[in-house]
Design a protein around this motif. Structure first.
Motif: not given
Length: 96
Positions: A73-75, A77-81, A88
Motif C-alpha cells: 500500500e501507498r504511504r 501521505d499518498g507517496e508512492p511505494i 508489485p
C-alpha cells in the motif's frame, strides 16, 4: 581484485535449494533443471507484518520477487511505494 587470482565458484541449483530450505523452511519449492520457484512468508522487520512472496530464479539470472499478499500500500501521505517495480515487485538491489 580477488577474481583475478581466484576462480569464482557458483552454487548449483540443488545447493541453493538446500541453503534456502535451511534459511526459510516454510517456503514451498518447485524446481526444474536450472530454475526454481519459492513461495512463502517473509517478515522484513520485527514490527512489520508478514508477507507472502514468490521468488523465481534461473541459474545465472537475477531473481525476480513478487509480493503476493497482503498487497503493498501507498504511504499514508499518498507517496508512492519506494523501491518497487510494476507488479508489485520489490527492488532488492541495484541492477548490474
Amino acid at each position: 581484485m580477488g577474481a583475478k587470482f581466484f576462480k569464482v565458484r557458483r552454487l548449483t541449483i540443488a545447493q541453493q535449494v538446500f541453503a534456502m530450505r535451511g534459511i526459510h523452511p516454510r517456503f514451498q519449492c518447485t524446481r526444474k533443471t536450472n530454475q526454481v520457484t519459492w513461495i512463502g512468508p517473509v517478515k522484513p522487520a520485527g514490527m512489520s507484518q508478514e508477507y507472502q512472496v514468490k521468488i523465481d530464479y534461473e541459474l545465472g539470472v537475477p531473481p525476480k520477487v513478487w509480493v503476493l499478499s497482503p498487497p503493498l500500500e501507498r504511504r499514508p501521505d499518498g507517496e508512492p511505494i519506494p523501491h518497487v517495480y510494476e507488479g508489485p515487485r520489490p527492488c532488492l538491489y541495484l541492477p548490474g
